[in-house]
Design a protein around this motif. Sequence first.
Motif, PDB file in Angstrom:
ATOM      1  N   THR A  42     -21.688  86.477 118.188  1.00  0.00           N
ATOM      2  CA  THR A  42     -20.894  87.378 117.347  1.00  0.00           C
ATOM      3  C   THR A  42     -19.418  87.154 117.642  1.00  0.00           C
ATOM      4  O   THR A  42     -19.011  87.075 118.808  1.00  0.00           O
ATOM      5  CB  THR A  42     -21.279  88.842 117.612  1.00  0.00           C
ATOM      6  N   GLN A  44     -15.326  88.461 116.790  1.00  0.00           N
ATOM      7  CA  GLN A  44     -14.481  89.565 116.324  1.00  0.00           C
ATOM      8  C   GLN A  44     -13.057  89.062 116.106  1.00  0.00           C
ATOM      9  O   GLN A  44     -12.461  88.440 116.997  1.00  0.00           O
ATOM     10  CB  GLN A  44     -14.487  90.714 117.327  1.00  0.00           C
ATOM     11  N   TYR A  77     -14.012  91.267 101.616  1.00  0.00           N
ATOM     12  CA  TYR A  77     -13.976  92.708 101.922  1.00  0.00           C
ATOM     13  C   TYR A  77     -12.695  93.277 101.347  1.00  0.00           C
ATOM     14  O   TYR A  77     -11.633  92.638 101.360  1.00  0.00           O
ATOM     15  CB  TYR A  77     -14.013  92.915 103.443  1.00  0.00           C
ATOM     16  N   GLN A  79     -10.638  97.395 100.881  1.00  0.00           N
ATOM     17  CA  GLN A  79     -10.643  98.831 101.221  1.00  0.00           C
ATOM     18  C   GLN A  79      -9.375  99.470 100.672  1.00  0.00           C
ATOM     19  O   GLN A  79      -8.268  98.927 100.800  1.00  0.00           O
ATOM     20  CB  GLN A  79     -10.703  98.992 102.750  1.00  0.00           C
ATOM     21  N   SER A  84     -14.413 101.564 100.755  1.00  0.00           N
ATOM     22  CA  SER A  84     -14.408 100.213 101.354  1.00  0.00           C
ATOM     23  C   SER A  84     -15.641  99.480 100.851  1.00  0.00           C
ATOM     24  O   SER A  84     -16.723 100.062 100.733  1.00  0.00           O
ATOM     25  CB  SER A  84     -14.407 100.291 102.872  1.00  0.00           C
ATOM     26  N   VAL A  86     -17.914  95.647 100.910  1.00  0.00           N
ATOM     27  CA  VAL A  86     -18.195  94.263 101.311  1.00  0.00           C
ATOM     28  C   VAL A  86     -18.584  93.520 100.046  1.00  0.00           C
ATOM     29  O   VAL A  86     -19.535  93.907  99.352  1.00  0.00           O
ATOM     30  CB  VAL A  86     -19.322  94.181 102.356  1.00  0.00           C
ATOM     31  N   GLU A  94     -24.005  89.696 104.297  1.00  0.00           N
ATOM     32  CA  GLU A  94     -24.970  90.362 105.177  1.00  0.00           C
ATOM     33  C   GLU A  94     -24.585  90.250 106.655  1.00  0.00           C
ATOM     34  O   GLU A  94     -25.334  90.710 107.518  1.00  0.00           O
ATOM     35  CB  GLU A  94     -26.354  89.742 104.980  1.00  0.00           C
ATOM     36  N   THR A  97     -18.969  93.311 109.315  1.00  0.00           N
ATOM     37  CA  THR A  97     -18.580  94.728 109.290  1.00  0.00           C
ATOM     38  C   THR A  97     -17.091  94.783 109.606  1.00  0.00           C
ATOM     39  O   THR A  97     -16.557  93.885 110.289  1.00  0.00           O
ATOM     40  CB  THR A  97     -19.368  95.563 110.317  1.00  0.00           C
ATOM     41  N   ASP A  99     -13.986  97.436 110.983  1.00  0.00           N
ATOM     42  CA  ASP A  99     -13.624  98.695 111.636  1.00  0.00           C
ATOM     43  C   ASP A  99     -12.122  98.894 111.443  1.00  0.00           C
ATOM     44  O   ASP A  99     -11.315  98.099 111.949  1.00  0.00           O
ATOM     45  CB  ASP A  99     -13.978  98.637 113.119  1.00  0.00           C
ATOM     46  N   THR A 110     -15.861  91.919 112.200  1.00  0.00           N
ATOM     47  CA  THR A 110     -16.945  91.439 113.066  1.00  0.00           C
ATOM     48  C   THR A 110     -17.882  90.561 112.248  1.00  0.00           C
ATOM     49  O   THR A 110     -18.401  91.004 111.210  1.00  0.00           O
ATOM     50  CB  THR A 110     -17.724  92.614 113.679  1.00  0.00           C
ATOM     51  N   ARG A 112     -21.376  88.430 112.541  1.00  0.00           N
ATOM     52  CA  ARG A 112     -22.591  88.223 113.321  1.00  0.00           C
ATOM     53  C   ARG A 112     -23.194  86.845 113.032  1.00  0.00           C
ATOM     54  O   ARG A 112     -23.006  86.288 111.942  1.00  0.00           O
ATOM     55  CB  ARG A 112     -23.623  89.313 112.998  1.00  0.00           C
TER      56      ARG A 112
END
Length: 594
Positions: A42, A44, A77, A79, A84, A86, A94, A97, A99, A110, A112
């Motif tokens: 993962t 970030q 993405y 917002q 917000s 995706v 899929e 995410t 934050d 993030t 994955r």
Amino acid sequence: MAVRDAASPLLLGLLCLLHTWGARAAVEVNMEDKVEAFLGDTAQITCMFKSDDFGGSGGMTVEWHYVKNSKDYQQIYNQDSLQSTVVKNTPYSERITVDTTGNNGEVVLTIRDVQLSDDEVAFNCYVKIIGEGSGEGSTKLKVFKTPEDPIIQGVGQGISVGDEMTKIASCEVKNGYPKPKITWYRDKMPLHNIPNVVKVDHTITSQSSGLFSVNSDLNMKVEKKDKDAVFYCEVTFLVPGAEKMLETNDINITVLYPPTTVNMLVKPSEGKIKEGDTVEILCTSDGNSESQYFTIDNKDVSRLKLENVTRHDTRFYECSVEDFENFVKLSTNISVEVNYLDEVVIEPTGSVLVDWKKEFSATCNASSSLGIKTTWFKNGKEVVKGYHLSLKAVTYDTAGTYDCVVTVPEIQGMQANSSLQVTVQGPPEIIEKQLNEEETDERELELTCQVRSYPTPNITWGTTNGKIISSSNHMTNVGAKSVAKVQVNITSNTTVFCNASNEFGKDSATYIIKFRSYGVVIAVIIICILLLAILGSVLYFLYKKGKICNRSGKKDFTKEKSSKDKIVVEMKSDNTEEAILLGVNGEKQLPNDQ
């Protein structure tokens, strides 16, 4: 010209106002140049922004894009103050995410299950604040995959020093990202390309997964010193924040080169060779060539085995080595010496007769290729060191078998031996000749007489009155010892003589026998017992007649005939008038029945 001059201050003021408003309207966005992650992990990516007038009232828009090249931006993405989202149908729909922490001025994307095909791109963060303006930044995502352990493999055949530069080994590493790097080492020293000496060829293969495999071939012009060299390859590769390394195992290569010297070796190499040994002769060279061959004494062998060697195998043996491809022929020789020890010769030989109390000497020797040591033994005990045996004033104790043992000190276990039988001839000698005295109560006694003598003596047994009771017919012989036995009938004290004689003299022994007869004693004891029995009968008779006892106040014992033929005894007490008669069987009887 005047109008332009009057308008110039106004225009400059407006430009300054616009510049000041534009500076305040910009949003400052800060992002890292790159973020690193392992394949499948993962990642970030952080987007940090600053705005002096932003109070977090919700008038902010955030967008994330991935950028493959300067012309290919794709939103993943977005917002705003209301929601917000995706973006669907992207490689990240899929897997991401976001934050958003507006108060802190930080937005974190993030991702994955990081992949190579899609994620090795730049990610762009766009921030717009109402009334303040906008700003953006980007971060490059770097993906890493540790490669498999490298594998090294040498060529199977030998490599000749006369060959041109040729492949000697290959090294392969698979499935790494970014591309791994291979470096070759010889004896821990890195190898680099040298014209006509060293050449390293790398082949890089990109897999459908995006991973890389690298194959490297090492080509060299080998030298003789490379026969002992150690080769291996090293793989270096990148990981997040560092560089790592893997090494293969060591390998050697087979180097073929012509011989320059030839050597011979005799086994056993330690100690000397003696007759009966097994000997091996080896022929070797310092070359390592498939075209060389050996001969030993014109036999196409490099190892010659000689079994049960004799002194006739002592000579020089020649070894030759020839290499046709390199036009080399060498030869040498070695001496093989087989040591020997001949049979032991004793003078005089066989068996000898020596006169009693005389002197005797013998010699012992053996021929050998080395120095010898001679020792005489008798009954396993050392008699004398040296080849000469001297016996003075021989006796029967001197007689026996003498063994002469000849050894070669330089070779363990090399020895020979022979024996000499010495027989002493002389007058008889009776063993335990001192006076023999014995007491017995037996009627027959066996006597033994042991005599040492050669030749065999004549042994007779006799008594003091000159009677011969036995002769040599009852005799056994064990070597120089004769044993005679006799059975003597004993009726009284007797003296027996053992007489031994031969042509050299005679000897005798005396046996004194004292006879103890217990029959007379027994007869006397029996007579005494009979006399005591007669005396007892007489005393009893007199006692019955009252001749020897005065019994006052008591009646005599009275024996009368009764119908039952009983003997009764009258017993009377001073305190009672009653008399009680007791029968022999203990029954009471009244006086009237007496």
